[in-house]
Design a protein around this motif. Structure first.
Motif, mmCIF file in Angstrom:
data_model
loop_
_atom_site.group_PDB
_atom_site.id
_atom_site.type_symbol
_atom_site.label_atom_id
_atom_site.label_comp_id
_atom_site.label_asym_id
_atom_site.label_seq_id
_atom_site.Cartn_x
_atom_site.Cartn_y
_atom_site.Cartn_z
ATOM 1 N N GLY A 1 -19.220 -39.321 27.481
ATOM 2 C CA GLY A 1 -19.278 -37.898 27.748
ATOM 3 C C GLY A 1 -19.089 -37.003 26.540
ATOM 4 N N SER A 2 -19.100 -37.579 25.377
ATOM 5 C CA SER A 2 -18.869 -36.796 24.165
ATOM 6 C C SER A 2 -20.036 -35.858 23.889
ATOM 7 C CB SER A 2 -18.671 -37.735 22.974
ATOM 8 O OG SER A 2 -18.502 -36.994 21.796
ATOM 9 N N LYS A 3 -19.735 -34.587 23.795
ATOM 10 C CA LYS A 3 -20.762 -33.607 23.438
ATOM 11 C C LYS A 3 -20.947 -33.581 21.923
ATOM 12 C CE LYS A 3 -21.241 -32.307 27.679
ATOM 13 N NZ LYS A 3 -21.914 -33.272 28.462
ATOM 14 N N ILE A 4 -19.911 -34.041 21.217
ATOM 15 C CA ILE A 4 -19.982 -34.141 19.761
ATOM 16 C C ILE A 4 -20.505 -35.538 19.459
ATOM 17 C CG2 ILE A 4 -18.661 -34.104 17.621
ATOM 18 C CD1 ILE A 4 -16.565 -32.437 19.191
ATOM 19 N N LEU A 5 -21.597 -35.624 18.773
ATOM 20 C CA LEU A 5 -22.226 -36.911 18.534
ATOM 21 C C LEU A 5 -21.679 -37.587 17.280
ATOM 22 C CD1 LEU A 5 -25.863 -36.038 19.615
ATOM 23 C CD2 LEU A 5 -24.059 -37.163 20.924
ATOM 24 N N LYS A 6 -20.357 -37.531 17.150
ATOM 25 C CA LYS A 6 -19.688 -38.171 16.020
ATOM 26 C C LYS A 6 -18.940 -39.397 16.545
ATOM 27 C CE LYS A 6 -16.587 -37.416 12.242
ATOM 28 N NZ LYS A 6 -16.245 -36.574 11.179
ATOM 29 N N PRO A 7 -19.216 -40.573 15.985
ATOM 30 C CA PRO A 7 -18.538 -41.786 16.450
ATOM 31 C C PRO A 7 -17.024 -41.697 16.314
ATOM 32 C CG PRO A 7 -20.400 -42.328 15.051
ATOM 33 C CD PRO A 7 -20.193 -40.844 14.942
ATOM 34 N N VAL B 1 -23.269 -48.259 11.021
ATOM 35 C CA VAL B 1 -22.165 -47.307 11.014
ATOM 36 C C VAL B 1 -22.767 -45.960 10.620
ATOM 37 C CG1 VAL B 1 -19.961 -46.696 9.954
ATOM 38 C CG2 VAL B 1 -20.488 -49.105 10.436
ATOM 39 N N PHE B 2 -22.468 -44.955 11.411
ATOM 40 C CA PHE B 2 -23.028 -43.612 11.221
ATOM 41 C C PHE B 2 -21.898 -42.603 11.098
ATOM 42 C CE2 PHE B 2 -26.262 -46.052 13.335
ATOM 43 C CZ PHE B 2 -27.480 -45.551 12.906
ATOM 44 N N SER B 3 -22.112 -41.555 10.314
ATOM 45 C CA SER B 3 -21.141 -40.464 10.266
ATOM 46 C C SER B 3 -21.359 -39.529 11.456
ATOM 47 C CB SER B 3 -21.227 -39.699 8.944
ATOM 48 O OG SER B 3 -22.527 -39.184 8.750
ATOM 49 N N LYS B 4 -22.564 -39.516 12.011
ATOM 50 C CA LYS B 4 -22.893 -38.833 13.258
ATOM 51 C C LYS B 4 -24.138 -39.507 13.816
ATOM 52 C CE LYS B 4 -25.544 -35.108 11.137
ATOM 53 N NZ LYS B 4 -25.732 -33.670 11.035
ATOM 54 N N LYS B 5 -24.449 -39.248 15.085
ATOM 55 C CA LYS B 5 -25.593 -39.903 15.729
ATOM 56 C C LYS B 5 -26.883 -39.237 15.268
ATOM 57 C CE LYS B 5 -27.402 -41.409 20.190
ATOM 58 N NZ LYS B 5 -28.766 -40.981 19.952
ATOM 59 N N ASP B 6 -27.336 -39.671 14.107
ATOM 60 C CA ASP B 6 -28.527 -39.113 13.490
ATOM 61 C C ASP B 6 -29.066 -40.140 12.499
ATOM 62 O OD1 ASP B 6 -29.759 -37.567 11.038
ATOM 63 O OD2 ASP B 6 -29.932 -36.223 12.764
ATOM 64 N N LYS B 7 -30.374 -40.312 12.478
ATOM 65 C CA LYS B 7 -30.957 -41.330 11.597
ATOM 66 C C LYS B 7 -30.645 -41.089 10.128
ATOM 67 C CE LYS B 7 -35.525 -39.248 11.117
ATOM 68 N NZ LYS B 7 -36.946 -39.426 11.349
ATOM 69 N N ASN B 8 -30.399 -39.853 9.751
ATOM 70 C CA ASN B 8 -30.084 -39.541 8.356
ATOM 71 C C ASN B 8 -28.599 -39.680 8.037
ATOM 72 O OD1 ASN B 8 -32.813 -38.889 7.690
ATOM 73 N ND2 ASN B 8 -32.527 -36.959 8.786
ATOM 74 N N ALA B 9 -27.794 -40.071 9.028
ATOM 75 C CA ALA B 9 -26.349 -40.192 8.841
ATOM 76 C C ALA B 9 -25.879 -41.646 8.813
ATOM 77 C CB ALA B 9 -25.631 -39.419 9.941
ATOM 78 N N GLU C 1 -19.402 -45.251 27.330
ATOM 79 C CA GLU C 1 -19.359 -45.265 25.874
ATOM 80 C C GLU C 1 -20.711 -45.768 25.389
ATOM 81 O OE1 GLU C 1 -15.971 -47.010 24.005
ATOM 82 O OE2 GLU C 1 -14.614 -45.660 25.058
ATOM 83 N N MET C 2 -21.042 -45.406 24.160
ATOM 84 C CA MET C 2 -22.355 -45.716 23.616
ATOM 85 C C MET C 2 -22.208 -46.415 22.270
ATOM 86 S SD MET C 2 -25.349 -42.963 22.690
ATOM 87 C CE MET C 2 -25.471 -42.372 24.367
ATOM 88 N N ALA C 3 -22.905 -47.541 22.119
ATOM 89 C CA ALA C 3 -22.912 -48.273 20.849
ATOM 90 C C ALA C 3 -24.163 -47.914 20.061
ATOM 91 C CB ALA C 3 -22.886 -49.772 21.105
ATOM 92 N N LEU C 4 -23.995 -47.755 18.769
ATOM 93 C CA LEU C 4 -25.120 -47.571 17.845
ATOM 94 C C LEU C 4 -25.240 -48.887 17.075
ATOM 95 C CD1 LEU C 4 -24.249 -43.979 16.530
ATOM 96 C CD2 LEU C 4 -25.675 -44.616 18.477
ATOM 97 N N PHE C 5 -25.860 -49.883 17.708
ATOM 98 C CA PHE C 5 -25.879 -51.248 17.180
ATOM 99 C C PHE C 5 -26.462 -51.376 15.778
ATOM 100 C CE2 PHE C 5 -25.599 -52.393 21.766
ATOM 101 C CZ PHE C 5 -24.499 -53.236 21.687
ATOM 102 N N SER C 6 -27.271 -50.425 15.369
ATOM 103 C CA SER C 6 -27.965 -50.540 14.084
ATOM 104 C C SER C 6 -27.090 -50.271 12.872
ATOM 105 C CB SER C 6 -29.166 -49.606 14.055
ATOM 106 O OG SER C 6 -30.051 -49.970 15.089
#
Length: 191
Positions: free
Chosen positions: A26-32, A82-90, A75-80
């Motif tokens: 439920g995180s509105k902030i897309l920061k892991p 470690v990201f600073s935020k949910k963004d391909k450039n992060a 909860e959501m995993a970004l398997f690809s």
């Protein structure tokens, strides 16, 4: 000639599990908020951390309510990586893991096909939160960029087996909901 030393059994090479980012439900902030490795994800999925949410989601009949609940309850995993935020450039560190998403499929038949593909290193395989799909996390052992690998493998699976991966899930920052599945598969090399 004996030297009096005991012979040690040597372990065969095992991969070093990589960590990947996880976002709160439920995180509105897309920061892991943290990271997991494949074994931690396996235990999370198998041990029923999101069992209640999974069962509730599967009981919702209204498509609008279903979608809203789905993206707020898990909860959501970004398997690809470690990201600073949910963004391909992060992306700060890539894992080489690619998560394929198969929607509205025969779950057991799809799992059987994917488990039989020896040319791909299956890391995790589990039933999606909806109960009507499969998530397949594999290691990109080839020298493809993430999206290219996703698209090439997706095309192969369609041509050979007529199973269609979700084309909208090919991005490196695509998240994967972590549902409950007591039959989740984890490659033994990652235990």
């Amino acid at each position: 000639m004996e030297t009096g030393k005991k012979t040690e059994k040597r372990e065969f090479w095992k991969p070093v599990p990589q960590t990947f980012s996880v976002l709160k439900a439920g995180s509105k902030i897309l920061k892991p908020y943290g990271v997991m490795d494949p074994y931690a994800a396996y235990k999370y999925i198998r041990d029923g951390v999101s069992r209640e949410q999974t069962e509730k989601l599967r009981s919702i009949m209204d498509p609008k309510e279903f979608r809203k609940y789905k993206f707020n309850a898990f909860e959501m995993a970004l398997f690809s990586g470690v990201f600073s935020k949910k963004d391909k450039n992060a992306l700060t560190k890539a894992t080489g893991y690619v998560c394929f998403d198969f929607n509205h499929v025969s779950v057991q038949q799809t799992k059987d096909i994917l488990m039989g593909l020896e040319q791909f290193e299956t890391i995790l395989l589990f039933t999606s939160a909806s109960g009507h799909g499969v998530k397949w996390v594999v290691n990109n052992n080839f020298v493809f960029e993430h999206e290219d690998f996703y698209n090439v493998v997706s095309n192969y699976l369609w041509e050979k087996y007529r199973i269609e991966a979700d084309k909208n899930s090919n991005g490196i920052a695509t998240g994967c909901l972590l549902p409950y599945d007591p039959e989740v598969y984890l490659n033994p090399n990652y235990m």
